[in-house]
Design an enzyme around this catalytic site. Structure first.
Site, PDB file in Angstrom:
ATOM      1  N   PRO A 294       0.721  -1.269   0.109  1.00 14.64           N
ATOM      2  CA  PRO A 294      -0.374   0.436   0.103  1.00 14.64           C
ATOM      3  C   PRO A 294       1.097   1.262  -0.068  1.00 14.64           C
ATOM      4  O   PRO A 294       2.078   1.429   0.466  1.00 14.64           O
ATOM      5  CB  PRO A 294      -0.722  -0.084   1.572  1.00 14.64           C
ATOM      6  CG  PRO A 294       0.110  -0.852   2.548  1.00 14.64           C
ATOM      7  CD  PRO A 294       0.890  -1.819   1.568  1.00 14.64           C
ATOM      8  N   CYS A 364       2.328  29.574 -15.524  1.00 15.71           N
ATOM      9  CA  CYS A 364       1.168  29.371 -16.624  1.00 15.71           C
ATOM     10  C   CYS A 364       1.119  28.966 -17.917  1.00 15.71           C
ATOM     11  O   CYS A 364       1.605  28.264 -19.242  1.00 15.71           O
ATOM     12  CB  CYS A 364       3.031  29.905 -17.615  1.00 15.71           C
ATOM     13  SG  CYS A 364       2.380  30.729 -18.788  1.00 15.71           S
ATOM     14  N   GLU A 365       0.266  27.575 -17.841  1.00 14.45           N
ATOM     15  CA  GLU A 365      -0.678  26.816 -18.647  1.00 14.45           C
ATOM     16  C   GLU A 365      -1.747  26.985 -18.204  1.00 14.45           C
ATOM     17  O   GLU A 365      -2.218  27.626 -17.314  1.00 14.45           O
ATOM     18  CB  GLU A 365       0.178  25.949 -17.761  1.00 14.45           C
ATOM     19  CG  GLU A 365       1.489  24.666 -18.034  1.00 14.45           C
ATOM     20  CD  GLU A 365       1.646  24.432 -19.628  1.00 14.45           C
ATOM     21  OE1 GLU A 365       0.550  24.525 -20.760  1.00 14.45           O
ATOM     22  OE2 GLU A 365       2.855  24.690 -19.995  1.00 14.45           O
TER      23      GLU A 365
END
Length: 436
Positions: A294, A364-365
């Site tokens: 896990p 900046c996307e």
């Protein structure tokens, strides 16, 4: 959206979000934003829950933390405190484990393209086992071990041909995968033959598989265990090979949003054990030691990211954008996997929503969006937004895109907070840069 508490989350007398007995706004005052916060008590609870299930059912086991979910010295130390083993997949993760003084015999090294340097580091440190992934690695590992006059315990990773119900990008158990040896096409059997023939250097202790991530039902795990046990029955007769260990990986689902309905961790373990025991007993085989890995299910819900709200852009008739001081640089999952999250204002988590906004990051996307449709009370610049279930693959996949420093990590427990990873500085960003 109703505020649903994870772990020790609560609303204190001031009406603020509290984690581990610590006011989220006080954490922001002390450590700034963005900030990763981990609920240590919840991690301990999950770790003990997995172990307890095996103990109650009388099965010899190892619960190995799949540390790609979140890797740091402190989290490795915490997993050691809880008696877990450790799954690493790179020289960097192994080096972190060494720095954390993690018991070498409980370290398992994974990966589909381990380098010579990584293999040598693992051998020199004396780790517990290597999970071999391809024929090239068998030859390379044998060659290095022979040179060092050493021997290594190994597991063979197999792909059992099971397609888990999850996102395509994180499917790993089906036949068409970059990982492991095919169970149904003869590759796994050939790998076993080669390793058995190299017994001076390689000690084959068992098999490993991993069928995917964020899985909400037990069917895939049962099918994988059944297929592997069928092969073990066959190989007992044809190869005189008996697997001491069967590692069925991880991938247990967690709750990101109200639509997610994961099972309790114990349910996955119980179903896996039942199938392995049944197949072994029906075919007069010894029950192998069962290992699981896990990662997300140990740390995912324990993590909360705190941001400060900044600018707002209203597009009439379309949507309102609310920007925070982080984004895809500290949580790439929405952009990479179209992952969904829930969030509240840390100052007023119980207040009714007055609007639905889109939470935008500062990178900046155009794709730097954390949450597209989030019901919130009216918010203002400077308010603190708490995004839940960010404990897995947030920090570990964070980047310096746009030269944004990575946030710090804080552990909270019993009313106290502890800084376990410092905030990066601008100086850190340029420390490896060289002038012309």
């Amino acid at each position: 959206m109703a505020f649903e508490r994870f772990g020790t989350m609560d609303v204190n007398r001031a009406g603020h979000l509290e984690i581990g007995g610590v006011d989220a706004l006080r954490l922001v005052e002390e450590y700034g934003t963005p900030l990763y916060v981990y609920d240590v008590a919840l991690i301990r609870e999950r770790a003990r829950g997995f172990k307890k299930t095996f103990e109650e059912l009388g099965v010899v086991a190892q619960v190995a933390y799949a540390s790609k979910a979140f890797s740091s010295v402190a989290i490795y130390e915490l997993m050691h405190e809880e008696g877990l083993s450790l799954d690493v997949v790179s020289g960097g993760e192994l080096y972190t484990a060494i720095k954390a003084n993690f018991p070498k015999e409980r370290i398992h090294f994974h990966g589909n393209n381990k380098t010579v340097e990584e293999i040598e580091m693992a051998i020199d440190y004396g780790i517990g086992c290597m999970v071999v992934d391809n024929y090239y690695e068998i030859e390379l590992l044998q060659k290095i071990l022979k040179k060092k006059k050493a021997k290594m315990s190994v597991l063979v990773r197999v792909t059992p041909g099971i397609e888990a119900h999850t996102h395509d990008y994180i499917l790993t158990g089906q036949d068409d995968s970059k990982f492991g040896f095919g169970l149904t096409n003869g590759q796994a059997e050939e790998a076993i033959r080669r390793i058995l023939a190299a017994s001076d250097e390689l000690d084959l202790i068992g098999l490993h598989c991993h069928i995917g991530s964020q899985i909400f039902e037990t069917t895939g795990f049962i099918m994988a265990a059944h297929r592997i046990m069928e092969k073990l029955v066959e190989w007992h007769k044809t190869l005189a090979f008996d697997s001491k260990v069967l590692n069925l990986g991880g991938g247990f689902g967690v709750r990101y949003t109200a639509e997610d309905k994961p099972l309790e961790p114990a349910e996955y373990v119980k179903e896996i054990i039942h199938e392995v025991k049944k197949m072994a007993e029906d075919n007069q085989l010894a029950v192998p030691e069962i290992w699981i890995e896990p990662g997300r299910s140990l740390v995912g819900e324990a993590g909360t990211t705190l941001y400060k709200i900044g600018s707002r852009k209203e597009v009439p008739g379309v949507r309102d954008y609310v920007a925070v001081d982080g984004g895809m640089s500290d949580n790439i999952r929405p952009a990479l996997y179209e992952a969904h999250y829930e969030a509240v204002l840390a100052s007023s988590p119980l207040d009714k929503a007055e609007e639905t906004v889109a939470i935008a990051g500062k990178c900046c996307e155009s794709g730097d969006m954390l949450i597209w449709d989030l019901p919130l009370p009216k918010s203002n610049a400077g308010d603190v937004l708490a995004v839940f279930c960010t404990g897995a693959y947030g920090y570990s996949m964070a980047s310096n895109y746009n030269r944004i420093p990575r946030p710090p990590v804080v552990f909270v427990e019993n009313g106290k907070s502890k800084l376990v990873v410092r905030r990066e500085t601008y100086e850190n960003l340029v420390q490896n840069d060289l002038h012309l």
